[in-house]
Motif scaffolding. Sequence first.
Motif, PDB file in Angstrom:
ATOM      1  N   THR A 136      -3.661  -3.143   4.374  1.00 32.05           N
ATOM      2  CA  THR A 136      -2.653  -2.201   3.907  1.00 32.05           C
ATOM      3  C   THR A 136      -3.386  -1.018   3.283  1.00 32.05           C
ATOM      4  O   THR A 136      -4.362  -1.197   2.556  1.00 32.05           O
ATOM      5  N   LEU A 137      -2.928   0.196   3.609  1.00 34.38           N
ATOM      6  CA  LEU A 137      -3.663   1.396   3.243  1.00 34.38           C
ATOM      7  C   LEU A 137      -3.252   1.908   1.866  1.00 34.38           C
ATOM      8  O   LEU A 137      -2.065   2.053   1.574  1.00 34.38           O
ATOM      9  N   VAL A 138      -4.254   2.193   1.041  1.00 31.15           N
ATOM     10  CA  VAL A 138      -4.044   2.800  -0.267  1.00 31.15           C
ATOM     11  C   VAL A 138      -4.724   4.160  -0.276  1.00 31.15           C
ATOM     12  O   VAL A 138      -5.914   4.262   0.035  1.00 31.15           O
ATOM     13  N   THR A 139      -3.956   5.190  -0.622  1.00 33.86           N
ATOM     14  CA  THR A 139      -4.490   6.550  -0.692  1.00 33.86           C
ATOM     15  C   THR A 139      -4.234   7.099  -2.089  1.00 33.86           C
ATOM     16  O   THR A 139      -3.090   7.135  -2.546  1.00 33.86           O
TER      17      THR A 139
ATOM     18  N   MET B  48      -8.612   1.005   3.075  1.00 39.23           N
ATOM     19  CA  MET B  48      -7.753  -0.055   3.611  1.00 39.23           C
ATOM     20  C   MET B  48      -8.094  -1.315   2.813  1.00 39.23           C
ATOM     21  O   MET B  48      -9.266  -1.672   2.675  1.00 39.23           O
ATOM     22  N   TYR B  49      -7.068  -1.964   2.308  1.00 40.07           N
ATOM     23  CA  TYR B  49      -7.243  -3.174   1.510  1.00 40.07           C
ATOM     24  C   TYR B  49      -6.824  -4.393   2.320  1.00 40.07           C
ATOM     25  O   TYR B  49      -5.742  -4.414   2.905  1.00 40.07           O
ATOM     26  N   TYR B  50      -7.710  -5.394   2.341  1.00 43.01           N
ATOM     27  CA  TYR B  50      -7.476  -6.611   3.102  1.00 43.01           C
ATOM     28  C   TYR B  50      -7.463  -7.817   2.164  1.00 43.01           C
ATOM     29  O   TYR B  50      -8.283  -7.893   1.245  1.00 43.01           O
TER      30      TYR B  50
ATOM     31  N   GLY C 215       0.817  -1.200   0.000  1.00 46.51           N
ATOM     32  CA  GLY C 215       0.000   0.000   0.000  1.00 46.51           C
ATOM     33  C   GLY C 215       0.858   1.259   0.000  1.00 46.51           C
ATOM     34  O   GLY C 215       2.064   1.200   0.211  1.00 46.51           O
ATOM     35  N   GLY C 216       0.218   2.386  -0.243  1.00 47.57           N
ATOM     36  CA  GLY C 216       0.939   3.653  -0.242  1.00 47.57           C
ATOM     37  C   GLY C 216       0.072   4.753  -0.806  1.00 47.57           C
ATOM     38  O   GLY C 216      -1.134   4.590  -0.993  1.00 47.57           O
ATOM     39  N   SER C 217       0.726   5.875  -1.078  1.00 48.83           N
ATOM     40  CA  SER C 217       0.034   7.038  -1.633  1.00 48.83           C
ATOM     41  C   SER C 217       0.411   7.203  -3.091  1.00 48.83           C
ATOM     42  O   SER C 217       1.589   7.079  -3.452  1.00 48.83           O
ATOM     43  N   VAL C 218      -0.568   7.495  -3.916  1.00 50.53           N
ATOM     44  CA  VAL C 218      -0.334   7.635  -5.354  1.00 50.53           C
ATOM     45  C   VAL C 218      -1.321   8.670  -5.897  1.00 50.53           C
ATOM     46  O   VAL C 218      -2.405   8.854  -5.332  1.00 50.53           O
ATOM     47  N   GLN C 219      -0.942   9.305  -6.978  1.00 46.31           N
ATOM     48  CA  GLN C 219      -1.850  10.257  -7.618  1.00 46.31           C
ATOM     49  C   GLN C 219      -2.837   9.530  -8.514  1.00 46.31           C
ATOM     50  O   GLN C 219      -2.563   8.417  -8.994  1.00 46.31           O
ATOM     51  N   ALA C 220      -3.963  10.159  -8.735  1.00 43.86           N
ATOM     52  CA  ALA C 220      -4.975   9.597  -9.623  1.00 43.86           C
ATOM     53  C   ALA C 220      -4.344   9.279 -10.985  1.00 43.86           C
ATOM     54  O   ALA C 220      -3.542  10.057 -11.502  1.00 43.86           O
ATOM     55  N   GLY C 221      -4.739   8.117 -11.516  1.00 37.93           N
ATOM     56  CA  GLY C 221      -4.162   7.646 -12.773  1.00 37.93           C
ATOM     57  C   GLY C 221      -2.951   6.758 -12.602  1.00 37.93           C
ATOM     58  O   GLY C 221      -2.501   6.119 -13.559  1.00 37.93           O
ATOM     59  N   GLY C 222      -2.418   6.697 -11.392  1.00 40.06           N
ATOM     60  CA  GLY C 222      -1.235   5.900 -11.124  1.00 40.06           C
ATOM     61  C   GLY C 222      -1.555   4.443 -10.860  1.00 40.06           C
ATOM     62  O   GLY C 222      -2.703   3.999 -10.974  1.00 40.06           O
ATOM     63  N   SER C 223      -0.507   3.704 -10.502  1.00 38.83           N
ATOM     64  CA  SER C 223      -0.624   2.262 -10.291  1.00 38.83           C
ATOM     65  C   SER C 223       0.038   1.859  -8.981  1.00 38.83           C
ATOM     66  O   SER C 223       0.972   2.516  -8.508  1.00 38.83           O
ATOM     67  N   LEU C 224      -0.445   0.760  -8.427  1.00 44.44           N
ATOM     68  CA  LEU C 224       0.164   0.122  -7.260  1.00 44.44           C
ATOM     69  C   LEU C 224      -0.038  -1.376  -7.390  1.00 44.44           C
ATOM     70  O   LEU C 224      -1.020  -1.823  -8.003  1.00 44.44           O
ATOM     71  N   ARG C 225       0.856  -2.145  -6.792  1.00 41.17           N
ATOM     72  CA  ARG C 225       0.671  -3.588  -6.711  1.00 41.17           C
ATOM     73  C   ARG C 225       0.691  -4.014  -5.255  1.00 41.17           C
ATOM     74  O   ARG C 225       1.687  -3.791  -4.548  1.00 41.17           O
ATOM     75  N   LEU C 226      -0.390  -4.605  -4.814  1.00 40.13           N
ATOM     76  CA  LEU C 226      -0.484  -5.153  -3.469  1.00 40.13           C
ATOM     77  C   LEU C 226      -0.080  -6.620  -3.485  1.00 40.13           C
ATOM     78  O   LEU C 226      -0.319  -7.334  -4.465  1.00 40.13           O
ATOM     79  N   SER C 227       0.527  -7.042  -2.375  1.00 45.33           N
ATOM     80  CA  SER C 227       0.899  -8.448  -2.201  1.00 45.33           C
ATOM     81  C   SER C 227       0.324  -8.959  -0.898  1.00 45.33           C
ATOM     82  O   SER C 227       0.138  -8.196   0.056  1.00 45.33           O
TER      83      SER C 227
END
Length: 128
Positions: free
Chosen positions: A122-125, A92-94, A9-21
Amino acid sequence: QVQLVESGGGSVQAGGSLRLSCVASGATFSSYSVGWFRQAPGKEREGVAVIDSVGSTLYADSVKGRFTISRDNAKNTLYLQMSSLKPEDTAMYYCAADRALGNWYFLNARRPATLDAWGQGTLVTVSS
């Protein structure tokens, strides 16, 4: 009983990407259906995506075409690749696991006790 630990998780701007594990331990990971839920402040927990033991997937309508769920049984790990993120994805992603439920019932579980195991989240903002 399986234990689950999320990361990514983390902070990202709109349009961005993240990968959770989500790393699993304590049981035969490959025999479980596993998936992701999220809970935004003041809202109910909702199912995001699930993948069963043979690789069949189901997604919430709100994330179809943007999120991809996958699993690596050799690494006992579940992933959620999130793209084209929107501020409304902030939550929050579970991760969760269950040995018995079909994908639709898994994704629509309303009570935490319905599923066998949950991670701590894990928190996604996503900022606009």
